[in-house]
Scaffold this motif. Structure first.
Motif, short mmCIF file in Angstrom:
data_model
loop_
_atom_site.label_atom_id
_atom_site.label_comp_id
_atom_site.label_asym_id
_atom_site.label_seq_id
_atom_site.Cartn_x
_atom_site.Cartn_y
_atom_site.Cartn_z
N TRP A 60 42.28 47.06 40.49
CA TRP A 60 42.76 46.95 41.85
C TRP A 60 41.74 47.58 42.78
O TRP A 60 41.17 48.60 42.49
N GLY A 61 41.54 46.94 43.92
CA GLY A 61 40.65 47.53 44.91
C GLY A 61 39.22 47.05 44.80
O GLY A 61 38.38 47.46 45.59
N ASP A 62 38.92 46.18 43.84
CA ASP A 62 37.59 45.62 43.71
C ASP A 62 37.68 44.11 43.89
O ASP A 62 38.04 43.39 42.96
N SER A 63 37.34 43.65 45.07
CA SER A 63 37.52 42.22 45.35
C SER A 63 36.45 41.37 44.69
O SER A 63 36.48 40.16 44.79
N THR A 64 35.49 42.00 43.98
CA THR A 64 34.54 41.20 43.22
C THR A 64 35.11 40.81 41.86
O THR A 64 34.51 40.04 41.13
N ASP A 65 36.24 41.38 41.53
CA ASP A 65 36.88 41.02 40.26
C ASP A 65 37.27 39.55 40.26
O ASP A 65 37.80 39.03 41.24
N THR A 66 37.02 38.91 39.13
CA THR A 66 37.50 37.55 38.95
C THR A 66 38.99 37.58 38.66
O THR A 66 39.46 38.44 37.91
N GLN A 67 39.71 36.67 39.26
CA GLN A 67 41.12 36.55 38.94
C GLN A 67 41.29 35.43 37.92
O GLN A 67 40.69 34.36 38.04
#
Lengths: 115, 111
Positions: free
Chosen positions: A97-104
């Motif tokens: 959470w909190g890392d918008s570079t994470d792939t969903q």
């Protein structure tokens, strides 16, 4: 092996009924999401959970209640179903959470039809 | 309000041609992602471009980002029938908390 799974894939029910959709991820992710995709394919975030705690609730009617028994599961319970609830519901997960570079990573979707 | 909006809504091309899809967004971003959705399936991540990058490549995919115009484009070169899908851009709206998706471009590649 399926990364994010949802059940059921199709759900047809009458107005006023209560139904649940289950989601499980085997990726070891901390964050899980529910999205609603309408007939025009617009995808909107509904809820986000991080480590079993609710993080985001995007003005969703309180007839919708997510439940996260553990980090790997995020279920969606819907009370008093309405015609407008008909849509495809997607579960997704991401590492953190909190890392918008994470792939969903998305599940296959549950097509809900309310008659 | 919707953060990302794709253009065109639908695109039909012949196999072997290039396909270009555009995305416009409203607020500042940290990064922008593109996802693909095959019919009846969930979304699959394709590529991410950070706000300090202007162009990024991955295989037959080329993504550009113009933060001054708040727009991005996805180019698929030498398209194949298997590329037929809906393509979505997703932005973080400057917040690391969530992604906001547009309504997608439906790409049809004719054999």
């Amino acid at each position: 092996d399926t990364a994010v799974s949802q059940t059921p894939k199709y759900l047809v029910t009458q107005m006023g009924n209560d139904k649940s959709i289950k989601c499980e991820q085997n990726l070891g992710h901390d964050t899980m999401y529910w999205y609603k995709q309408d007939s025009k394919k617009f995808l909107k975030i509904m809820f986000s959970y991080n480590n079993k705690e609710l993080i985001i609730n995007e003005t969703v009617p309180n007839r919708f209640s997510p439940k996260s028994p553990d980090k790997a599961h995020l279920n969606l319970h819907i009370n008093s179903l309405e015609l407008g609830d008909s849509a495809v519901y997607f579960c997704a997960s991401s590492q953190d959470w909190g890392d918008s570079t994470d792939t969903q990573y998305f599940g296959p979707g549950t097509r809900l039809t309310v008659l | 309000s919707q953060q990302g909006e794709e253009d065109p809504q639908a695109l039909s091309i012949q196999e072997g041609e290039n396909a270009t899809m555009n995305c416009s967004y409203k607020t500042s971003i940290n990064n922008l992602q593109w996802y693909r959705q095959n019919s009846g399936r969930g979304l699959v991540h394709l590529i991410l471009i950070r706000s300090n990058e202007r162009e990024k490549h991955s295989g037959r995919l080329r993504v550009t980002l113009d933060t001054s115009k708040k727009s991005s484009s996805l180019l698929i070169t030498a398209s194949r029938a298997a590329d037929t899908a809906s393509y979505f851009c997703a932005t973080d709206g400057g917040s690391a908390r969530q992604l906001t998706f547009g309504s997608g471009t439906q790409l049809t590649v004719l054999p």
